[in-house]
Design a protein around this motif. Structure first.
Motif, PDB file in Angstrom:
ATOM      1  N   MET A 455       0.909  -1.233  -0.075  1.00 37.82           N
ATOM      2  CA  MET A 455      -0.056   0.067  -0.132  1.00 37.82           C
ATOM      3  C   MET A 455       0.951   1.318   0.009  1.00 37.82           C
ATOM      4  SD  MET A 455      -3.106  -0.270  -0.375  1.00 37.82           S
ATOM      5  CE  MET A 455      -3.402   1.519  -0.103  1.00 37.82           C
ATOM      6  N   ASP A 456       1.850   1.170   1.023  1.00 40.77           N
ATOM      7  CA  ASP A 456       2.948   2.562   0.755  1.00 40.77           C
ATOM      8  C   ASP A 456       3.473   2.630  -0.694  1.00 40.77           C
ATOM      9  OD1 ASP A 456       2.379   2.863   3.389  1.00 40.77           O
ATOM     10  OD2 ASP A 456       4.151   1.540   3.991  1.00 40.77           O
ATOM     11  N   TRP A 457       3.718   1.496  -1.162  1.00 38.20           N
ATOM     12  CA  TRP A 457       4.265   1.760  -2.378  1.00 38.20           C
ATOM     13  C   TRP A 457       3.447   2.068  -3.606  1.00 38.20           C
ATOM     14  CZ3 TRP A 457       3.332  -1.959  -6.733  1.00 38.20           C
ATOM     15  CH2 TRP A 457       4.028  -1.553  -7.865  1.00 38.20           C
ATOM     16  N   LEU A 458       1.981   1.742  -3.642  1.00 36.76           N
ATOM     17  CA  LEU A 458       1.236   2.115  -4.572  1.00 36.76           C
ATOM     18  C   LEU A 458       0.842   3.561  -4.188  1.00 36.76           C
ATOM     19  CD1 LEU A 458      -0.958  -1.066  -4.261  1.00 36.76           C
ATOM     20  CD2 LEU A 458       0.207  -0.365  -6.234  1.00 36.76           C
ATOM     21  N   THR A 459       0.747   4.107  -3.158  1.00 39.28           N
ATOM     22  CA  THR A 459       0.349   5.453  -2.756  1.00 39.28           C
ATOM     23  C   THR A 459       1.293   6.327  -2.676  1.00 39.28           C
ATOM     24  OG1 THR A 459       0.393   5.067  -0.406  1.00 39.28           O
ATOM     25  CG2 THR A 459      -1.727   4.542  -1.537  1.00 39.28           C
ATOM     26  N   GLN A 460       2.484   6.081  -3.156  1.00 41.64           N
ATOM     27  CA  GLN A 460       3.562   7.033  -3.203  1.00 41.64           C
ATOM     28  C   GLN A 460       3.678   7.738  -4.639  1.00 41.64           C
ATOM     29  OE1 GLN A 460       7.206   5.003  -2.189  1.00 41.64           O
ATOM     30  NE2 GLN A 460       6.763   5.390   0.095  1.00 41.64           N
ATOM     31  N   GLN A 461       2.836   7.190  -5.467  1.00 37.96           N
ATOM     32  CA  GLN A 461       3.109   7.728  -6.883  1.00 37.96           C
ATOM     33  C   GLN A 461       1.618   7.695  -7.512  1.00 37.96           C
ATOM     34  OE1 GLN A 461       5.290   4.546  -9.029  1.00 37.96           O
ATOM     35  NE2 GLN A 461       4.672   3.067  -7.432  1.00 37.96           N
ATOM     36  N   PRO A 462       1.352   8.597  -8.321  1.00 42.26           N
ATOM     37  CA  PRO A 462       0.060   8.595  -9.170  1.00 42.26           C
ATOM     38  C   PRO A 462      -0.134   7.566 -10.224  1.00 42.26           C
ATOM     39  CG  PRO A 462       1.453  10.662 -10.212  1.00 42.26           C
ATOM     40  CD  PRO A 462       2.237   9.813  -8.892  1.00 42.26           C
ATOM     41  N   ARG A 463      -1.322   7.038 -10.394  1.00 44.49           N
ATOM     42  CA  ARG A 463      -1.429   5.976 -11.194  1.00 44.49           C
ATOM     43  C   ARG A 463      -2.542   5.989 -12.390  1.00 44.49           C
ATOM     44  NH1 ARG A 463      -2.139   3.716  -6.333  1.00 44.49           N
ATOM     45  NH2 ARG A 463      -4.336   2.961  -6.928  1.00 44.49           N
ATOM     46  N   ALA A 464      -2.649   7.525 -12.516  1.00 45.84           N
ATOM     47  CA  ALA A 464      -3.533   7.743 -13.712  1.00 45.84           C
ATOM     48  C   ALA A 464      -3.117   7.016 -14.833  1.00 45.84           C
ATOM     49  CB  ALA A 464      -3.915   9.239 -13.747  1.00 45.84           C
ATOM     50  N   ALA A 465      -4.300   6.731 -15.629  1.00 48.83           N
ATOM     51  CA  ALA A 465      -3.877   6.031 -17.034  1.00 48.83           C
ATOM     52  C   ALA A 465      -2.748   6.822 -18.008  1.00 48.83           C
ATOM     53  CB  ALA A 465      -5.056   5.397 -17.810  1.00 48.83           C
ATOM     54  N   GLN A 466      -2.867   8.268 -17.891  1.00 43.46           N
ATOM     55  CA  GLN A 466      -2.205   8.958 -18.869  1.00 43.46           C
ATOM     56  C   GLN A 466      -0.689   8.969 -18.326  1.00 43.46           C
ATOM     57  OE1 GLN A 466      -4.950   9.894 -17.135  1.00 43.46           O
ATOM     58  NE2 GLN A 466      -5.876  11.592 -18.229  1.00 43.46           N
ATOM     59  N   LEU A 467      -0.498   8.489 -17.029  1.00 43.30           N
ATOM     60  CA  LEU A 467       0.715   8.593 -16.738  1.00 43.30           C
ATOM     61  C   LEU A 467       1.653   7.492 -16.271  1.00 43.30           C
ATOM     62  CD1 LEU A 467      -0.125  11.241 -13.419  1.00 43.30           C
ATOM     63  CD2 LEU A 467       0.698  11.819 -15.907  1.00 43.30           C
ATOM     64  N   VAL A 468       0.948   6.264 -16.637  1.00 42.17           N
ATOM     65  CA  VAL A 468       1.648   5.044 -16.417  1.00 42.17           C
ATOM     66  C   VAL A 468       1.947   4.523 -17.803  1.00 42.17           C
ATOM     67  CG1 VAL A 468       1.304   2.567 -15.436  1.00 42.17           C
ATOM     68  CG2 VAL A 468       0.284   4.511 -14.376  1.00 42.17           C
ATOM     69  N   GLY A 469       3.190   4.537 -18.077  1.00 46.03           N
ATOM     70  CA  GLY A 469       3.747   4.242 -19.316  1.00 46.03           C
ATOM     71  C   GLY A 469       4.194   2.747 -19.399  1.00 46.03           C
ATOM     72  N   LYS A 470       4.254   2.176 -20.520  1.00 47.63           N
ATOM     73  CA  LYS A 470       4.405   0.629 -20.423  1.00 47.63           C
ATOM     74  C   LYS A 470       5.742   0.276 -20.143  1.00 47.63           C
ATOM     75  CE  LYS A 470       5.653   0.283 -25.419  1.00 47.63           C
ATOM     76  NZ  LYS A 470       5.527  -0.303 -26.699  1.00 47.63           N
ATOM     77  N   ASP A 471       6.798   1.250 -20.374  1.00 52.22           N
ATOM     78  CA  ASP A 471       8.155   0.799 -19.906  1.00 52.22           C
ATOM     79  C   ASP A 471       8.492   1.610 -18.595  1.00 52.22           C
ATOM     80  OD1 ASP A 471       8.462  -0.578 -22.222  1.00 52.22           O
ATOM     81  OD2 ASP A 471       8.958   1.112 -23.390  1.00 52.22           O
ATOM     82  N   GLY A 472       7.460   1.973 -17.835  1.00 54.35           N
ATOM     83  CA  GLY A 472       7.879   2.891 -16.568  1.00 54.35           C
ATOM     84  C   GLY A 472       8.294   1.970 -15.369  1.00 54.35           C
ATOM     85  N   PRO A 473       8.889   2.496 -14.505  1.00 56.35           N
ATOM     86  CA  PRO A 473       9.074   1.836 -13.190  1.00 56.35           C
ATOM     87  C   PRO A 473       7.873   1.124 -12.522  1.00 56.35           C
ATOM     88  CG  PRO A 473       9.347   4.213 -12.788  1.00 56.35           C
ATOM     89  CD  PRO A 473       8.964   3.880 -14.272  1.00 56.35           C
ATOM     90  N   PHE A 474       6.726   1.569 -12.482  1.00 57.45           N
ATOM     91  CA  PHE A 474       5.700   1.022 -11.835  1.00 57.45           C
ATOM     92  C   PHE A 474       5.196  -0.208 -12.276  1.00 57.45           C
ATOM     93  CE2 PHE A 474       0.947   0.353 -11.497  1.00 57.45           C
ATOM     94  CZ  PHE A 474       0.931   0.380 -10.295  1.00 57.45           C
ATOM     95  N   LEU A 475       5.111  -0.323 -13.550  1.00 63.24           N
ATOM     96  CA  LEU A 475       4.517  -1.691 -14.323  1.00 63.24           C
ATOM     97  C   LEU A 475       5.814  -2.689 -14.224  1.00 63.24           C
ATOM     98  CD1 LEU A 475       2.589  -0.599 -17.503  1.00 63.24           C
ATOM     99  CD2 LEU A 475       1.717  -1.471 -15.333  1.00 63.24           C
ATOM    100  N   SER A 476       7.063  -2.202 -14.229  1.00 66.71           N
ATOM    101  CA  SER A 476       8.026  -3.313 -14.151  1.00 66.71           C
ATOM    102  C   SER A 476       8.306  -3.791 -12.846  1.00 66.71           C
ATOM    103  CB  SER A 476       9.350  -2.550 -14.507  1.00 66.71           C
ATOM    104  OG  SER A 476       9.820  -1.471 -13.835  1.00 66.71           O
TER     105      SER A 476
END
Length: 562
Positions: A455-476
């Motif tokens: 939960m801490d990891w998920l809420t430390q960054q915005p996850r709007a669809a426009q901001l989540v790139g396929k090669d970004g650190p969140f998805l990896s």
């Protein structure tokens, strides 16, 4: 005449003991000297986040403008036309917001406190109820959000004082205060927003951290993947059912990620595991707070089906292991006439796949499902752990058919005393039938620390669809986490159809705004009048110097005789 004027001035200066330069430059000094500057200097730069702008199935949502260059006002001002209206969250109301739009305000800037947890709950609830209406209303007025700081708070207070003075009883007071008060010109550095031509929704708003909706659902999904990967490690403890874990994107955009994933697996393949092999689909949404859980269904499960068995296991586990929690089923038919679906399970129900959504919300219209106030502090770790245990226990009892095998309903599976074994029993309680002597015995339980860290990891960054790139650190990072527990992890990316797009995103979501300290236009007019009057008086004194000279002589002579 000028020589006589000089003689008179010299006599006056000798009598008053004042230097000539003091009188000559006195008007300029009076005009240029100003009080000390407050906390906000001549210019203050801060980051603003524009309200969402997107098109969904041809319907526009959010603000349609991103350019701002106008003077600041607060809601205390009588006239808001072509002004940048500053609002604090504590003073925000939907009526004031509508008033600003009706008066054709130049922009609206909503100032958010940094410590959202300290904001009264009634204020947060009220704002959460307003947010969906703000987003659903198409407006040409740019709407920005920003985090308050000391300088921005000073700007707001000065602007509020200037706006409140416009309601004074005396017109002269209003004119004087307007001419002497400091104003602020609000200017954004970005350009006009435009559609993003090539963007992805990845199945997995700068201020949209989505703690309870739906960071809590992702946290529970990852914890379930960890638990059942332990159970599925051994052939003897492998259930008769396979588990597919699916983290979808685009949930706030009518579940576009789920829609396209279903189309790819049902329409574009000759053979798919989803055709006739799905027992049921469980969607997790907002499960991080509250004293109740609701199973939302589009069609009540029939007796004898696995989804009906899962419903009964949820009721049984809730009643015997978590009596403090209220559990119920909520039935709502899929309404295809609505622009957006209520819950994610309706995407599966449209394709005739049995599905339901588990949530602590009784209605899909709750504002907290899409609110920037949905932050980490709104998720209760203990409740999140309890709900995870409930889901894991009920799911385990269904796929292993524990009720039919005589397992007591008040006997939990995932506890500190339960260990994994390689025996036929699958798992046993330590000290109650062996198991402790197995070399591969390991504790099997829901870990609150694991849920908290996710939960801490998920809420430390915005996850709007426009901001989540396929090669970004969140998805990896998410893919790496799932790969630790699942055999095969795939990423599915979708793009909008260029000819007839179902969704269109726009840029300029994050900008830099500058607040420049300025004087109002009437100040320039008043200054010009004062300078003209001063020059007019000087010109009159020179032209009629003989009269001025005789008047001064009489006054001096009278002063000497007295």
């Amino acid at each position: 005449m000028l020589e006589e004027a000089g003689e008179v001035l010299e006599n006056m200066l000798k009598a008053s003991c004042l230097p000539l330069g003091f009188i000559v430059f006195l008007p300029a000094v009076l005009l240029l000297v100003a009080p000390p500057l407050p906390a906000a200097d001549a210019a203050h730069e801060f980051t603003v986040y524009r309200m969402q702008q997107y098109d969904l199935q041809g319907q526009p949502y959010g603000t349609r403008n991103a350019v701002l260059n106008t003077e600041a006002r607060t809601m205390d001002a009588d006239v808001l036309s072509r002004r940048c209206v500053l609002m604090r969250l504590l003073d925000f109301s939907y009526e004031q917001y509508q008033k600003a739009l009706r008066q054709s305000a130049g922009a609206v800037v909503i100032i958010l406190p940094r410590a959202v947890a300290a904001v009264p709950q009634d204020v947060i609830r009220q704002f959460m109820e307003i947010e969906p209406e703000m987003l659903a209303m198409e407006t040409v007025v740019p709407v920005y959000f920003t985090m308050e700081d000391e300088a921005l708070l000073s700007i707001y207070e000065q602007t509020q004082a200037a706006s409140a003075s416009q309601g004074s009883a005396s017109a002269a007071e209003v004119l004087l205060h307007t001419a002497t008060a400091n104003g602020f010109q609000m200017v954004t550095s970005g350009a006009q927003s435009k559609a993003v031509s090539d963007w992805l929704i990845t199945s997995v708003e700068w201020l949209s951290h989505g703690a309870d909706s739906n960071g809590s659902g992702i946290s529970v999904l990852l914890e379930l993947a960890r638990l059942f990967s332990r159970l599925y490690t051994y052939k003897r403890t492998h259930a008769a059912y396979n588990l597919l874990f699916f983290a979808s994107g685009g949930g706030k955009f009518n579940y576009q990620g789920t829609k396209r994933w279903l189309e790819d697996n049902l329409d574009h393949t000759d053979s798919s595991l989803l055709q006739d092999n799905v027992a049921f689909v469980l969607c997790l949404d907002t499960v991080g707070r509250g004293d109740s859980l609701h199973l939302h269904v589009s069609k009540p499960p029939r007796e004898g089906t696995l989804q009906h068995a899962f419903l009964r296991e949820l009721e049984t586990v809730a009643a015997h292991q978590f009596p403090e929690m209220r559990f119920s089923m909520v039935h709502k038919r899929v309404n295809l006439a609505e622009d957006t679906l209520a819950w994610e399970h309706e995407r599966f129900a449209i394709r005739r796949l049995p599905a339901f959504t588990l949530s602590h919300l009784q209605s899909h219209r709750a504002g907290q499902r899409s609110s920037i106030m949905d932050v980490r502090s709104r998720v209760d770790s203990k409740i999140l752990t309890r709900n995870t245990r409930l889901i894991a226990e009920a799911l385990t009892r269904v796929i292993y058919n524990l009720t039919e095998k005589g397992t007591p309903p008040d006997m939990p599976v995932f506890t500190e005393q339960m260990v994994m074994t390689g025996r036929l029993g699958g798992w046993q309680a330590v000290g109650q039938g062996g198991g402790g002597g197995c070399d591969h015995a390991r504790p099997l339980q829901v870990q609150q620390e694991q849920l908290d860290s996710v939960m801490d990891w998920l809420t430390q960054q915005p996850r709007a669809a426009q901001l989540v790139g396929k090669d970004g650190p969140f998805l990896s990072t998410l893919g790496s986490y799932l790969s630790r527990y699942l055999k095969e992890v795939k990423h599915h990316h979708i793009k909008a159809d260029k000819r007839d797009p179902e969704f269109v995103f726009y840029d300029q979501l994050k900008q830099v705004m500058n607040a420049y300290r300025v004087k109002p236009a009437i100040f320039d007019l008043l200054l010009a009048v004062c300078i003209g009057a001063y020059l007019g008086m000087a010109y009159t004194a020179v032209q009629h110097f003989d009269l001025l000279y005789r008047t001064v002589q009489r006054l001096l002579l009278k002063a000497k005789t007295q």
